[in-house]
Design an enzyme around this catalytic site. Structure first.
Site: not given
Ligand SMILES: NC(=O)c1ccc[n+]([C@@H]2O[C@H](COP(=O)([O-])OP(=O)(O)OC[C@H]3O[C@@H](n4cnc5c(N)ncnc54)[C@H](O)[C@@H]3O)[C@@H](O)[C@H]2O)c1
Length: 297
Positions: A13, A32, A97, A140, A143
């Site tokens: 995301m 990140d 978060k 929000h 993807n």
């Molecule tokens: N995947 C989807 O379709 C989707 C859709 C809408 C919202 N979301 C939300 O978006 C957020 C991210 O989801 P995603 O699918 O991109 O996950 P992901 O696992 O692909 O990426 C998460 C990233 O966060 C990083 N991270 C973890 N702790 C951290 C910190 N303290 N500081 C900086 N970076 C940190 C990780 O290294 C990782 O690269 C989540 O809250 C998820 O619920 C996801």
């Protein structure tokens, strides 16, 4: 001078969100804790921009400017002092978060807004980790962000009208339509999509139909662009499981995660991002025909 926007979390995301703001003229810092993830995101953004230019959808100079305006970081730093907006999109865990929001609150200027891309968590609870709850809002995204037109804005108990208006303006600046939701677990979209995906997994595990046929039914009978199992693969079952566990706690029994999802996450079948979920994917990301998970009774 262009606005500075910080995106924290460079996964699926964060990549799309950073791209959306960069091509809209914002200076973007993508943060990140895993620098390899940030670098992978930068390469992916370059690919999306390159594809846009090749297809004639994006002006070449604008694409180059977007890539030049993007910088990476492995931690929140002094660049936050120039930002008007920070979007948190790290791993879906309350403690992660809250820690990011609390640290960002110390570094951002007083007027800056914090948006969180949580799929389901409480905006008010996240805002409580800061001293600027009126300026914290759910943003929000969907993807893949560069294709999906919606941003669901979620108003926490303290989110101000000015923050809502400013967020609507940012959404429209990056070419998205926004809807406004009062805080409730899973908002509108995650609540519906988690329920449908969970039910599809129960049907798969009960042997009601094959994965392919369950997905085809939703695509062809209801005109959904993707089936619920394909969508879970795209979202990531690890993320989907965390959302379901949260909705199960807050909204009750109908959201109890299907045991097959738990098994899949334990086995590493997290979805498209790792090359296998309900389906298997080739190196170029294409779904392999006939690869739908066969469940043994
Ligand atoms: N995947 C989807 O379709 C989707 C859709 C809408 C919202 N979301 C939300 O978006 C957020 C991210 O989801 P995603 O699918 O991109 O996950 P992901 O696992 O692909 O990426 C998460 C990233 O966060 C990083 N991270 C973890 N702790 C951290 C910190 N303290 N500081 C900086 N970076 C940190 C990780 O290294 C990782 O690269 C989540 O809250 C998820 O619920 C996801």
């Amino acid at each position: 001078m262009s606005q500075t926007t910080i995106v924290v979390g460079a996964g699926l995301m964060g990549t799309g969100i950073a791209h959306a703001f960069a091509i809209s003229g914002h200076r973007v810092v993508l943060v990140d804790s895993d620098m390899a993830a940030a670098e992978k995101a930068q390469a992916q953004i370059a690919k999306i921009v390159g594809d846009g230019v090749r297809l004639g959808k994006l002006d070449e100079a604008k694409g180059r400017a977007a890539l030049d305006s993007l910088s990476l970081a492995s931690a929140l730093d002094g660049r936050l002092a120039e930002a008007g907006l920070l979007i948190e999109t790290a791993t879906e865990k309350l403690e992660i978060k809250q820690a990011i929001l609390s640290q960002a609150d110390d570094l951002l200027p007083a007027h800056a807004v914090i948006g969180t891309n949580t799929s389901a968590l409480s905006i008010s609870e996240l805002a409580a980790a800061t001293r600027r709850a009126p300026q914290v809002i759910g943003m929000h995204f969907f993807n893949p962000v560069h294709k999906m037109k919606l941003v669901e804005l979620i108003r926490g108990v303290d989110t101000s009208a000015a923050t809502v208006e400013q967020s609507r303006a940012w959404a429209s600046e990056i070419g998205k339509t926004s809807i406004l939701v009062n805080e409730a677990p899973g908002f509108t979209t995650s609540r519906m999509s988690a329920l449908a995906g969970n039910e599809a997994m129960y049907m798969l595990s009960e042997g009601v139909a094959s994965a392919e046929d369950i997905d085809t039914s939703l695509r062809m009978a209801f005109n959904h662009p993707m089936g619920p199992l394909e969508l879970g693969d795209l979202t990531g079952w690890d993320t989907r499981l965390k959302v379901l566990q949260y909705l199960h706690t807050t909204l009750g029994e109908k959201f109890r995660p299907c045991p097959l999802i738990i098994k899949m996450v334990k086995s590493g079948r997290h979805g498209r991002k790792v090359g296998r979920g309900v389906y298997e994917y080739a190196a170029d990301g294409q779904k392999i025909a006939g690869s739908g998970l066969k469940v043994h009774a």
